[in-house]
Design a protein around this motif. Structure first.
Motif, mmCIF file in Angstrom:
data_model
loop_
_atom_site.group_PDB
_atom_site.id
_atom_site.type_symbol
_atom_site.label_atom_id
_atom_site.label_comp_id
_atom_site.label_asym_id
_atom_site.label_seq_id
_atom_site.Cartn_x
_atom_site.Cartn_y
_atom_site.Cartn_z
ATOM 1 N N UNK A 79 0.793 -1.224 0.000
ATOM 2 C CA UNK A 79 0.000 0.000 0.000
ATOM 3 C C UNK A 79 0.824 1.272 0.000
ATOM 4 N N UNK A 80 2.073 1.190 0.455
ATOM 5 C CA UNK A 80 2.935 2.372 0.477
ATOM 6 C C UNK A 80 3.951 2.372 -0.657
ATOM 7 N N UNK A 81 3.936 1.354 -1.488
ATOM 8 C CA UNK A 81 4.845 1.322 -2.627
ATOM 9 C C UNK A 81 5.973 0.329 -2.518
ATOM 10 N N UNK A 82 5.927 -0.527 -1.516
ATOM 11 C CA UNK A 82 6.930 -1.578 -1.404
ATOM 12 C C UNK A 82 7.982 -1.290 -0.350
ATOM 13 N N UNK A 83 9.088 -1.984 -0.492
ATOM 14 C CA UNK A 83 10.190 -1.876 0.463
ATOM 15 C C UNK A 83 10.844 -0.497 0.363
ATOM 16 N N UNK A 84 11.705 -0.207 1.314
ATOM 17 C CA UNK A 84 12.461 1.047 1.274
ATOM 18 C C UNK A 84 13.268 1.121 -0.021
ATOM 19 N N UNK A 85 13.883 0.024 -0.396
ATOM 20 C CA UNK A 85 14.662 -0.020 -1.643
ATOM 21 C C UNK A 85 13.771 0.303 -2.847
ATOM 22 N N UNK A 86 12.631 -0.372 -2.969
ATOM 23 C CA UNK A 86 11.727 -0.151 -4.103
ATOM 24 C C UNK A 86 11.229 1.290 -4.155
ATOM 25 N N UNK A 87 10.861 1.829 -3.003
ATOM 26 C CA UNK A 87 10.363 3.204 -2.951
ATOM 27 C C UNK A 87 11.444 4.203 -3.331
ATOM 28 N N UNK A 88 12.688 3.934 -2.921
ATOM 29 C CA UNK A 88 13.790 4.835 -3.246
ATOM 30 C C UNK A 88 14.082 4.819 -4.741
ATOM 31 N N UNK A 89 14.075 3.640 -5.347
ATOM 32 C CA UNK A 89 14.309 3.528 -6.793
ATOM 33 C C UNK A 89 13.224 4.294 -7.565
ATOM 34 N N UNK A 90 11.967 4.120 -7.164
ATOM 35 C CA UNK A 90 10.866 4.845 -7.817
ATOM 36 C C UNK A 90 10.990 6.345 -7.601
ATOM 37 N N UNK A 91 11.380 6.737 -6.394
ATOM 38 C CA UNK A 91 11.496 8.165 -6.077
ATOM 39 C C UNK A 91 12.562 8.840 -6.929
ATOM 40 N N UNK A 92 13.672 8.150 -7.205
ATOM 41 C CA UNK A 92 14.730 8.724 -8.042
ATOM 42 C C UNK A 92 14.176 9.202 -9.373
ATOM 43 N N UNK A 93 13.442 8.319 -10.038
ATOM 44 C CA UNK A 93 12.891 8.655 -11.354
ATOM 45 C C UNK A 93 11.877 9.788 -11.251
ATOM 46 N N UNK A 94 11.054 9.752 -10.222
ATOM 47 C CA UNK A 94 10.021 10.777 -10.070
ATOM 48 C C UNK A 94 10.632 12.132 -9.720
ATOM 49 N N UNK A 95 11.664 12.144 -8.892
ATOM 50 C CA UNK A 95 12.337 13.395 -8.534
ATOM 51 C C UNK A 95 13.017 13.987 -9.762
ATOM 52 N N UNK A 96 13.732 13.149 -10.509
ATOM 53 C CA UNK A 96 14.396 13.617 -11.724
ATOM 54 C C UNK A 96 13.385 14.229 -12.688
ATOM 55 N N UNK A 97 12.276 13.535 -12.917
ATOM 56 C CA UNK A 97 11.261 14.038 -13.844
ATOM 57 C C UNK A 97 10.634 15.342 -13.349
ATOM 58 N N UNK A 98 10.343 15.419 -12.066
ATOM 59 C CA UNK A 98 9.702 16.605 -11.503
ATOM 60 C C UNK A 98 10.623 17.819 -11.569
ATOM 61 N N UNK A 99 11.869 17.662 -11.139
ATOM 62 C CA UNK A 99 12.811 18.786 -11.146
ATOM 63 C C UNK A 99 13.074 19.233 -12.582
ATOM 64 N N UNK A 100 13.228 18.292 -13.494
ATOM 65 C CA UNK A 100 13.459 18.635 -14.892
ATOM 66 C C UNK A 100 12.262 19.377 -15.482
ATOM 67 N N UNK A 101 11.073 18.846 -15.245
ATOM 68 C CA UNK A 101 9.867 19.455 -15.817
ATOM 69 C C UNK A 101 9.607 20.854 -15.270
ATOM 70 N N UNK A 102 9.756 21.025 -13.961
ATOM 71 C CA UNK A 102 9.421 22.314 -13.359
ATOM 72 C C UNK A 102 10.502 23.372 -13.527
ATOM 73 N N UNK A 103 11.765 22.960 -13.632
ATOM 74 C CA UNK A 103 12.843 23.945 -13.719
ATOM 75 C C UNK A 103 13.412 24.103 -15.120
ATOM 76 N N UNK A 104 13.298 23.064 -15.934
ATOM 77 C CA UNK A 104 13.929 23.086 -17.245
ATOM 78 C C UNK A 104 15.403 22.717 -17.187
ATOM 79 N N UNK A 105 15.920 22.453 -15.991
ATOM 80 C CA UNK A 105 17.325 22.067 -15.832
ATOM 81 C C UNK A 105 17.538 20.655 -16.375
ATOM 82 N N UNK A 106 18.720 20.401 -16.891
ATOM 83 C CA UNK A 106 19.056 19.079 -17.422
ATOM 84 C C UNK A 106 19.805 18.285 -16.361
ATOM 85 N N UNK A 107 19.123 17.316 -15.783
ATOM 86 C CA UNK A 107 19.734 16.463 -14.762
ATOM 87 C C UNK A 107 20.208 15.167 -15.394
#
Length: 126
Positions: A79-107
């Protein structure tokens, strides 16, 4: 292919836009906090140059349900997205996409080091 020059009332606008490191850092901390279920002030963000692109390094806790709740109901992890490892892996992609989309910076990448766990007493972890 031609690039459009911004105009206002028929006048071409010149100049440039820059996003400060402080603004990028605040954005990265907010994104990490949202996806890992913690407060932004608990997240540390650092930037490095990675062959002309930005590499983001985060040190942050992650929210978890009380361990007794997981023992009593192991499906709660799903219900929370899995293990700490799984959640961290998913968060990496989501953080990269969010920061790139909102700032226009190339990460180039996002590195996350989990520094601890915050027990989430009520409701579901984001």
């Amino acid at each position: 292919m031609s690039s459009a020059v911004p105009t206002v009332r028929g006048q071409e606008l010149s100049g440039h836009n820059r996003i400060s490191t402080q603004a990028l850092t605040s954005l990265a901390k907010a994104a990490a906090a949202q996806f890992l279920g913690v407060d932004a002030e608990d997240v540390r963000a650092d930037w490095t140059d990675d062959d002309g692109m930005l590499a983001l390094s985060l040190v942050t806790p992650i929210s978890i349900p009380p361990l007794i709740a997981v023992v009593l109901d192991p499906s709660r992890l799903e219900g929370i997205g899995g293990s700490i490892w799984d959640r961290t892996v998913k968060a990496k992609a989501r953080i990269l996409a969010t920061v790139t989309e909102l700032s226009g910076a190339r990460l180039s990448r996002v590195d996350i080091r989990i520094s601890g766990a915050k027990i989430s007493e009520g409701g579901r972890v984001r």
